[in-house]
Every structure is written in C-alpha cells, then in structure tokens.
Design an enzyme around this catalytic site. Sequence first.
Site: not given
Ligand SMILES: Cc1cc2nc3c(=O)[nH]c(=O)nc-3n(C[C@H](O)[C@H](O)[C@H](O)COP(=O)(O)OP(=O)(O)OC[C@H]3O[C@@H](n4cnc5c(N)ncnc54)[C@H](O)[C@@H]3O)c2cc1C
Length: 351
Positions: A287
């Site tokens: 997280h």
């Molecule tokens: C293994 C795992 C299990 C989880 N389980 C849960 C759960 O059960 N319940 C829950 O509430 N939360 C869970 N989480 C947490 C939740 O997934 C994250 O808090 C949430 O996805 C974060 O969202 P975000 O938009 O900040 O980033 P992300 O979802 O990480 O999205 C960022 C995106 O940007 C892309 N990206 C990054 N850098 C670049 C770049 N330089 N160029 C192009 N693209 C790029 C990545 O590929 C990704 O697609 C889990 C996380 C993980 C890793």
Amino acid sequence: MPRYKSLNGSLMEESIGYSDGERTVVDGQRVSVFTAYLQDYLAAPNLTILTETLVRSVTIEGDRATGVSVVQNGKSRQFNARYEVILSTGAIQTPKILMLSGIGDEKELRRHDIAMRQHLPGVGRNFQDHPLVLGCNWLAPAGAPVMQAASLVAFCNSLTSNPAPDLHIVFSGFMTATPHVAQRYRYPAGNFVFPGGWGMSIGLLRPESRGRITLADANPHSKPVIDARMLSEPRDRDALLVAIEMARSIGNSAALKSFTTGELSPGLSTSKERNSFLRDAIGTYFHPTSTAKMGTDDLSVVGADLAVHGIEGLRIADASIMPRIPAANTMGPCVVIGERASHMIRASYGL
Ligand SMILES: Cc1cc2nc3c(=O)[nH]c(=O)nc-3n(C[C@H](O)[C@H](O)[C@H](O)COP(=O)(O)OP(=O)(O)OC[C@H]3O[C@@H](n4cnc5c(N)ncnc54)[C@H](O)[C@@H]3O)c2cc1C
C-alpha cells in the site's frame, strides 16, 4: 468482538470489531479498476492505450508541462498535450518521473545532473506503507474446515487511549509466512503461502514511520530506490508487538481449540524473541502512498486541485497525493482520487 456487516463503514471508526472480507465482484466475477472503468470504452475515439510504453519524463517549457517523452519498443516518442498532462503512475513511479522531469529536491536533482525546473523538496519524501506481519499460524487437524484468503478482517486498537483502530488482523484458511519465518520455524515447502493450517496476518494501519523514494540514477529504465524505513518509529514496533499477542490470544483461545493441533509460530515468550520474530515477519501490505502529497506546506507537491505547485498544466491523480495513508486498504481511496480528478478536470474545461 462485535461483528459488522461491512468492512467499509462505521467499523473503520470503532476500536474493535470484524467483518467478512470484501471483494469487488459483479455477477460472480472479480472486477478490476480496468474492467470497471476502461473495458467498455476501448473503441472510443478519444482514448488510446499504449502498452509496452515507458514514460520517461514530462516535457516542460518555461513553467508549463507540454507533454510526455516516452520509450516505446526501444524507440523514443514525444506526445504533446493540448490542455494538460495527468500522471497516474503510482506512489513509487510518480516521484521518479517528476524527478526525471526536473521537479524535486534541488540537491537530489543535482546529484544526478538533472536540470531543475521546479524545486519541490517533498517529491519522494513522506513515503508511507502499511507494514504487514506474516507468520502467526496454527496447524490444523485433517478435515478441518477451510476458509479463503482474508475471509475475516478485524479492526483493532493497539492502545486503549486511542479511539480509532490502528490494526488489521486478517484471517486466512492457509498459513502465510515470510521466507525468514518459514526457515526459522521449518515450514513445509512453499512460498509465502503454506497448506496444513490457518493463520492471521497483521497490518499496521496508522504507521508513524516515513520513508523516501530517490533516484538510483538518471536512467528512466532504472528502478527507483525505496527506503521504506519501516518500524523506524518505535511506536510502530510497539503496536505490532501488541497485535501479535492479540492474534496469539485469539488463535490459542478455547473457542478455536478443536480447529488446531497447535501454534506453529511465533509461540514466543521473551521480549527479545518477540522483537526478533517481528523483524523476520515484517513486510509490505503493498500500500505505498504519499510521496507527492497534497497540501500547502514546504513539503507538499500538489494543491487541492491536484495541480503540481509551480508548474502549469500538470496534475497527479494516484496514491502519491495522499498526505497520510488511510487506515484501510488503498485501492478504494485511489479510485476516489481518480473520480475526484475527473470531476475537477471536467469542471476546468466545462465538459
Ligand atoms: C500485490 C498487491 C495486492 C494488493 N491488494 C490490494 C487489496 O486487496 N485491496 C486494496 O484495497 N488494495 C490492494 N493493493 C493496493 C492497490 O492496488 C494500490 O493502492 C492501487 O492500485 C494504487 O493505485 P495508483 O493509481 O496509485 O497506482 P497503480 O495502480 O500502481 O497504477 C500505476 C500505473 O502506472 C503505470 N506506470 C508506472 N510507471 C510508469 C511509466 N514510467 N510509464 C508508463 N506507465 C507507468 C503502472 O504500470 C500502473 O499501471 C494491492 C497492491 C499490490 C501490489
């Protein structure tokens, strides 16, 4: 413990209680953020998805973001933004891209010979994550009923003086343990997940420790350096030690006696043993948040409209903007940030 209908709601404000684990399911199918928000619009004329494409940096002219520079299948490409650029690359990659774009702490940028566009010392600082303890497990007799992963989730409080919960105790129908714990207690062969028993993993929901994301170098293909500094604040360690004892008292209770042939780990008594177990069992709840936080103080990176301070035409919409990690799993809050971002963007352009 009182039982609640849902994890999401008043239970999150109570000092103790539990509910069934919740999943994003529609008509018996798991739903992801992609399937919920994008799948039906893949053919829309105003949406282009590029896979295998790495954003290197945001291009900036003067104090305005003008687009993104990317690498696609080994070739450099530039995309220009007619209105603005929105970074949603998550709490680990967003600060990296900002720094590679010249937005960050002046000293850190100078260390990698990156020309500074905007001195924002908070970029990459204030890293927060929920520590997760994997390794409180009980062996089950043959034929014991099997639960799923995260079948039940309890919210508890490590300190009676604190009115809000700061712990997740997550019950699963199999054993979970870090490689260190598995080795120390001679678990059967497996990787993080082990059959033959059940257990509880423990998440610390209100950590006080703060870490930092920095650049390994100025190469966009390099991974950033994550210094999570987990348990660097003694309060976090103390709360988890209390939580391990709570889990043990539940697992060893008379009510569960017929479901177990004994505690596999930690089964400890001295404070030295408990501290050493905690260090072996600690890991991430996955997280990461808060590395480009919203606010007005010197370490904040975006304002209330998600716009990066000092740069026109650049917004951030992901977990990095959270000033403080929520006392809950982070997917839901990230979806809310996306929803709010979309309202703000539509309002800005009268859409
Ligand atoms: C293994 C795992 C299990 C989880 N389980 C849960 C759960 O059960 N319940 C829950 O509430 N939360 C869970 N989480 C947490 C939740 O997934 C994250 O808090 C949430 O996805 C974060 O969202 P975000 O938009 O900040 O980033 P992300 O979802 O990480 O999205 C960022 C995106 O940007 C892309 N990206 C990054 N850098 C670049 C770049 N330089 N160029 C192009 N693209 C790029 C990545 O590929 C990704 O697609 C889990 C996380 C993980 C890793």
